[in-house]
Design an enzyme around this catalytic site. Structure first.
Site, PDB file in Angstrom:
ATOM      1  N   LYS A 195       0.208   7.075  -7.462  1.00 57.02           N
ATOM      2  CA  LYS A 195       0.968   8.315  -7.605  1.00 57.02           C
ATOM      3  C   LYS A 195       0.064   9.413  -8.167  1.00 57.02           C
ATOM      4  CE  LYS A 195       5.395   5.978  -8.022  1.00 57.02           C
ATOM      5  NZ  LYS A 195       6.384   5.301  -8.872  1.00 57.02           N
ATOM      6  N   GLN A 246       8.356   5.027 -14.818  1.00 53.71           N
ATOM      7  CA  GLN A 246       8.180   3.881 -13.924  1.00 53.71           C
ATOM      8  C   GLN A 246       9.058   2.719 -14.388  1.00 53.71           C
ATOM      9  OE1 GLN A 246       6.337   3.984 -11.116  1.00 53.71           O
ATOM     10  NE2 GLN A 246       6.784   1.858 -10.590  1.00 53.71           N
ATOM     11  N   ASP A 254      12.932  11.137  -9.151  1.00 52.19           N
ATOM     12  CA  ASP A 254      13.388   9.853  -8.605  1.00 52.19           C
ATOM     13  C   ASP A 254      14.780   9.959  -7.997  1.00 52.19           C
ATOM     14  OD1 ASP A 254      11.710   7.593  -8.722  1.00 52.19           O
ATOM     15  OD2 ASP A 254      11.872   7.518 -10.909  1.00 52.19           O
TER      16      ASP A 254
HETATM   17  N1  GUN Z   1       9.690   0.985  -9.617  1.00 49.22           N
HETATM   18  C1  GUN Z   1       9.717   0.567  -8.326  1.00 49.22           C
HETATM   19  N2  GUN Z   1      10.104   1.577  -7.505  1.00 49.22           N
HETATM   20  C2  GUN Z   1      10.326   2.654  -8.306  1.00 49.22           C
HETATM   21  C3  GUN Z   1      10.738   3.990  -8.037  1.00 49.22           C
HETATM   22  O1  GUN Z   1      11.001   4.402  -6.910  1.00 49.22           O
HETATM   23  N3  GUN Z   1      10.836   4.796  -9.132  1.00 49.22           N
HETATM   24  C4  GUN Z   1      10.576   4.360 -10.396  1.00 49.22           C
HETATM   25  N4  GUN Z   1      10.727   5.214 -11.399  1.00 49.22           N
HETATM   26  N5  GUN Z   1      10.202   3.128 -10.666  1.00 49.22           N
HETATM   27  C5  GUN Z   1      10.064   2.282  -9.631  1.00 49.22           C
END
Ligand code: GUN
Length: 281
Positions: free
Chosen positions: A51, A95, A118
């Site tokens: 990311k 996350q 998100d």
């Molecule tokens: N962990 C796995 N997929 C995601 C996601 O799309 N967003 C977040 N914040 N954590 C994750």
């Protein structure tokens, strides 16, 4: 046809890069994404690194804040409040998964809905289900964009969503409904998944069961989107038996190189959208 998520994601990032340059000249500032990572979960560390890498690549500000596994919940919540008030931060992502002692719901609800890249905040979830403007969770948004690349008009199509999670299944069904699909939501208690799938024009598999969806479950000409990422002795595989399904389906996403790259590109796109909303007011 194999749906090349890697290529489509690269094209989307290229568009975002141009958009960010335009925003920079219009507003004299650029979008910023802050990711919070708690603990040492190995897949999370890889996701967060990617990311950060792609956020920088498209030219946005990118910051990762790391906390040890035993961080106190209030430290995390206070940091989110600080970021909510920071003008340089357009989007905040915490996350998941979080350690058990931290209340995930509290964390999600502390993020300002306008910075919730998100799309997990109840305000965004509600807006999406009501058909109003909202942040859309990145993985279903990525699946949706891949689907639209193959088939522009989804109206009247029968879609089977395998999985009912808040991250994927539920928001994906909202996107499919918006496109006038007839949607079936299947899950672990569904009685006859094969029969459900055999009626589908579109299948989205997001359950975390390696190679669950077989070739003889697929209607000829169906589109199959595989969200699964399962570690097996033979390497990474999806929820779809790719070798079998690719012989019957009109189009299918590979794993890796399908939905995965789109998820990050959509996160960057959501960050740009949050920036635009704040700056166009
Ligand atoms: N962990 C796995 N997929 C995601 C996601 O799309 N967003 C977040 N914040 N954590 C994750």
């Amino acid at each position: 046809m194999i749906i090349d998520g890697k290529k489509i994601a690269a094209e989307l990032r290229e568009e975002l890069k141009k958009k960010i340059e335009e925003l920079k000249s219009s507003y004299n500032s650029i979008p910023g994404l802050t990711v919070i990572l708690v603990g040492e979960d190995a897949p999370s560390k890889i996701y967060v690194k990617n990311k950060e890498k792609f956020a920088k690549e498209v030219g946005m500000n990118s910051e990762v804040i790391r906390y040890p596994e035993n961080v106190e919940e209030k430290v995390l919540l206070n940091k989110i409040i600080e970021l909510n008030n920071d003008k340089k931060v357009s989007g905040i992502l915490v996350q998941l998964p979080l350690p058990k002692h931290i209340d995930k719901r509290k964390v999600i609800e502390t993020i300002l809905p306008g910075k919730d890249v998100d799309g997990f905040h109840p305000m965004n979830v509600g807006n999406l289900s009501s058909g109003y403007d909202s942040s859309i969770p990145c993985t279903p948004l990525g699946c949706y964009l891949l689907l639209k690349k193959v088939e522009k008009n989804l109206s009247g199509k029968h879609a089977v969503m395998i999985g009912r999670s808040n991250l994927n299944g539920k928001p994906m069904t909202q996107l499919l409904l918006k496109e006038n699909c007839t949607v079936t939501i299947a899950h672990s208690k569904t009685k006859d998944l094969k029969t459900e799938c055999s009626r589908a024009d579109i299948i989205i598999a997001a359950v975390g069961r390696p190679k669950l969806v077989k070739g003889d479950w697929i209607k000829k000409g169906a589109i199959v989107i595989d969200v699964g990422i399962n570690k097996t002795d033979t390497g990474l595989v999806g929820d779809v038996d790719f070798d079998e399904v690719s012989k019957v389906a009109k189009a299918v996403t590979p794993v890796p190189g399908g939905v995965g790259p789109m998820t990050i590109a959509c996160l960057l796109s959501n960050t740009v959208e949050c920036f635009k909303k704040v700056n166009s007011k």
